[in-house]
Design an enzyme around this catalytic site. Structure first.
Site, PDB file in Angstrom:
ATOM      1  CG  HIS A 165      46.812 -56.287 -23.847  1.00 33.90           C
ATOM      2  ND1 HIS A 165      46.035 -56.810 -22.853  1.00 33.90           N
ATOM      3  CD2 HIS A 165      47.958 -55.872 -23.255  1.00 33.90           C
ATOM      4  CE1 HIS A 165      46.676 -56.725 -21.695  1.00 33.90           C
ATOM      5  NE2 HIS A 165      47.840 -56.152 -21.909  1.00 33.90           N
ATOM      6  CG  HIS A 188      49.017 -61.295 -17.370  1.00 33.47           C
ATOM      7  ND1 HIS A 188      50.146 -62.031 -17.175  1.00 33.47           N
ATOM      8  CD2 HIS A 188      49.319 -60.440 -18.379  1.00 33.47           C
ATOM      9  CE1 HIS A 188      51.102 -61.638 -17.995  1.00 33.47           C
ATOM     10  NE2 HIS A 188      50.617 -60.671 -18.738  1.00 33.47           N
TER      11      HIS A 188
END
Length: 750
Positions: free
Chosen positions: A39, A90
């Site tokens: 990420h 997200h």
């Protein structure tokens, strides 16, 4: 092994030991684990993402004030004004805890915009859920929509558009991508750099708690067991009212020139903010971790470093400006702590109660992590999918008026084309008073300068079905559609942000999809002349076995395009308000039904090849649409999902004014049948309803740019009447269309 529990591989741990010349401390291990996560580090995609920079020409950089590498890109829109925008994901947190996952996704992207020195002025959301009828889909939908709306509404930011789609491939991996746009003057740009030995490092905003610990390294990267308790605290908890205060506090700090560098705290928390600030500034930094204000005094040093508690910012402040800085944060009742200072030794050192727990080169943490050259190959199942003998050209066509009518209604009432009002009505679209257009118009439009009317238009698009069939074409199609949507409202496209949602990079199939999509998007951006300013990559969106057709989500490259309007008062809406306006179809229709909504909804089929991308035709169409904003276009709507059929349905329902359409000449000109004319999803096409007496000007514009224009009907009445379809006439009352479109989402979720 402890490193494995933190998401590090054995070879990554060995590299850390080699970099340090010793075993890492627990705090260093925690820091490397989050910063070297997929990420944060883009370790599987970085090698391929370089194409965006390599394929950006000097001409494309002319309007680009800040590009890839900072918190968000910044684009010059003229008159000394600049706009910053970015989209991020997200996804995994929003499956585990839908409300907070979505809410903090909005909060995080807003802070990226604040950190550039801009005032946030609008948000958008790109949502993809599992099958609409699946029993778990409602749980995720209710939480995500409430989270997006609740956080954005509390911040007082209009939500001006986005997407809401459903597909079984997203059942265990919903996509929650959030975009924010902010406005600033050229001279107000701030960067995330820490320079100047002796300058103070200040942490301000909410206190640090136990929420979000390990989020970047675990929850936002690899697959996870949703039932495992240890994963649930990884979801952050947001407080939009704290963020609203933080916005105003930061803007006052910027206005008084009290900040030398600033970084929001999102993924990886303090680990990210300290290492990136120090690395970007080619300096060093020392932090005393015990000075961090805590909500939970039991947190260990590693947990403090990894916590992703929301609504926090880190600033670099000159010592002689510190008192004034603290006065501003006190005025806004924002808790503040001076936790360290910039050094000149090139090291990031962190002490905890007098004990040295971190001593690293910040570049090795923030910017010199592992870069993988993952193996990838065209999937074994790809040829069978694209060569599918039942590709759309062989699917049965409607045989009579009744069947054709039923298929128009079937598409209009399908989950992905039906009215999204149940979702969007939960968002405030007009707060702040600068929204000129918002969903369901083709693009959101916001005013930047009240005096002149200068503003921007933004559209986000993706087509996972097209990208599944051909990732390179699918990514280019996403760009082409967003580009077309921005032009449809009359704005000139300027720049791109993207959020690349794909499966596991350790699966050669998914990695191939990612590489192909990046290549297709980079090439298309170069041809259209719009630079990528930044974005996000979200991987590990899959729960199936590698090597299978269903191993991951439909690959979904979300592309956002930003364009500029000299005066938002001229923006072209997507539906007509008056009777008697001539309707034109711009562009050419081909037999391109593979991957279409028609093939999915009517036949439950996915196969073949997606529509061809003709970027030269897209540019020419955009020139016509932008030129038509000057008094020529009364309304305009792009043709994309659902083809001409759905574009007409959307246009008549927008303001409740019908239309009479005759497609006989079009069918003859393009050599297509009725189903193709109505449902094909060929690109570079748009509907335009012409202002009174402006037919000649539109035809001249189209001719000048080599765009085919066909007059196909007239606005007015209380029905959508389709004639000329092989002697078939389809009559659809607006009341029936509206009921069909409006009832779908409430039936499942209200």
């Amino acid at each position: 092994m402890p490193y494995a529990e933190l998401g590090l591989k054995a070879d990554e741990y060995a590299r850390i030991v080699d970099l340090l010349g010793r075993r890492p401390t627990a705090a260093e291990l925690a820091m490397y684990s989050v910063m070297w996560s997929e990420h944060c580090s883009y370790k599987s995609s970085k090698r391929h993402l370089r194409q965006f920079g390599e394929k950006t020409t000097e001409a494309m950089r002319e309007r680009l004030l800040v590009g890839i590498g900072q918190n968000a890109g910044v684009v010059d829109i003229g008159d000394g004004w600049a706009v910053t925008f970015k989209v991020e994901s997200h996804n995994h947190p929003s499956f585990v805890e839908p409300y907070q996952g979505a809410a903090t996704g909005v909060g995080g992207i807003v802070r990226d915009i604040i950190s550039m020195g801009a005032r946030p002025v609008a948000v958008m959301d790109q949502l993809r859920f599992g099958a609409v009828e699946h029993p778990d889909t409602a749980r995720v939908v209710h939480g995500v929509v409430a989270g997006v709306g609740g956080y954005g509404n509390c911040l007082g930011l209009p939500n001006i558009g986005g997407e809401t789609e459903f597909d079984a491939s997203y059942q265990g991996n919903p996509l929650v991508n959030a975009l924010c746009v902010g406005v600033l003057r050229h001279e107000d740009i701030h960067l995330a750099n820490a320079t100047g030995p002796g300058n103070k490092v200040v942490l301000f905003g909410a206190r640090t708690g136990g929420d979000g610990i390990g989020g970047a390294s675990i929850l936002a990267s690899e697959t996870f067991d949703a039932e495992k308790p240890s994963k649930r605290p990884s979801v952050q908890v947001g407080d939009p009212f704290m963020e609203k205060v933080l916005i105003e506090c930061c803007l006052e700090l910027f206005a008084q020139e009290l900040v030398l560098g600033i970084q929001d705290l999102g993924a990886a928390g303090i680990s990210c903010a300290t290492s990136e600030l120090a690395s970007n500034g080619d300096s060093g930094m020392h932090v005393d971790l015990e000075k961090v204000l805590l909500r939970d005094p039991s947190l260990t040093a590693g947990e403090i470093l990894m916590s992703e508690s929301q609504e926090r910012m880190m600033a670099v402040v000159a010592p002689d400006r510190l008192e004034a800085f603290l006065a501003v944060t006190a005025k806004w009742d924002v808790e503040t702590a001076v936790i360290g200072e910039v050094t000149g030794d090139g090291r990031l050192t962190i002490d905890h109660h007098g004990r040295r727990i971190v001593d690293v080169d910040p570049k090795t943490v923030a910017h010199e992590g592992p870069v993988y050259d993952r193996p990838y190959a065209r999937p074994a199942w790809q040829d069978a999918l694209t060569d599918d003998a039942a590709s759309a050209r062989h699917l049965p066509r409607p045989g009579d008026a009744s069947a054709l009518r039923g298929q128009v209604l079937a598409l209009a009432g399908s989950a992905n084309l039906a009215s999204a009002a149940w979702v969007t009505d939960q968002y405030d679209r007009y707060v702040q008073g600068n929204t000129a257009l918002a969903q369901p118009d083709d693009a959101g439009v916001v005013r930047v300068d009240e005096a002149t009317g200068l503003g921007v238009a933004i559209s986000t698009d993706a087509n996972g079905r097209f990208t599944k069939l051909d990732p390179r074409t699918g990514a280019a199609q996403a760009l082409a559609e967003a580009y077309r949507n921005v032009a449809t409202v009359g704005a000139r496209p300027l720049a791109v942000t993207d959020c690349l949602n794909f499966g596991s990079p350790e699966d050669p199939d998914a990695m191939w999809q990612l590489v192909e999509a990046i290549t297709g998007l980079a090439d298309a951006c170069r041809e259209l002349g719009v630079p990528v300013t930044g974005g996000n990559v979200s991987l590990y969106n899959g729960t199936g076995e590698p090597g299978r057709l269903d191993s991951s989500i439909n690959p979904t490259p979300v592309v956002g395009v930003l364009g500029v309007l000299d005066d938002v008062a001229t923006a072209t809406p997507s539906g007509w308000t008056e009777a008697g306006r001539a309707i034109y179809l711009l562009g050419t229709t081909a037999e391109e039904l593979d991957g279409s909504v028609w093939s999915d909804v009517v036949h439950g089929h996915l196969g073949g090849v997606p529509p061809r991308v003709d970027l030269a035709a897209e540019k020419a169409l955009a020139e016509v649409l932008v030129g038509a904003v000057d008094g020529v276009a009364h309304a305009a709507h792009d043709l994309s999902a659902g083809g001409l059929s759905q574009a007409l349905v959307d246009a008549v329902l927008r303001f409740g004014v019908g239309a009479e359409v005759d497609l006989a000449a079009l069918l003859e000109r393009d050599g297509v049948d009725a189903a193709t004319a109505l449902f094909a999803e060929s690109g570079a096409r748009a509907l335009v309803a012409v202002a009174e007496g402006q037919e000649g000007r539109l035809e001249e514009l189209a001719d000048t740019h080599g765009v085919r224009a066909a007059r196909i009907g007239t606005t007015g009445g209380e029905t959508l009447r389709l004639a000329g379809l092989a002697e078939t006439v389809v009559e659809l009352p607006l009341t029936e269309l509206r009921e069909t479109s409006a009832r779908t989402l409430p039936r499942h979720f209200a």
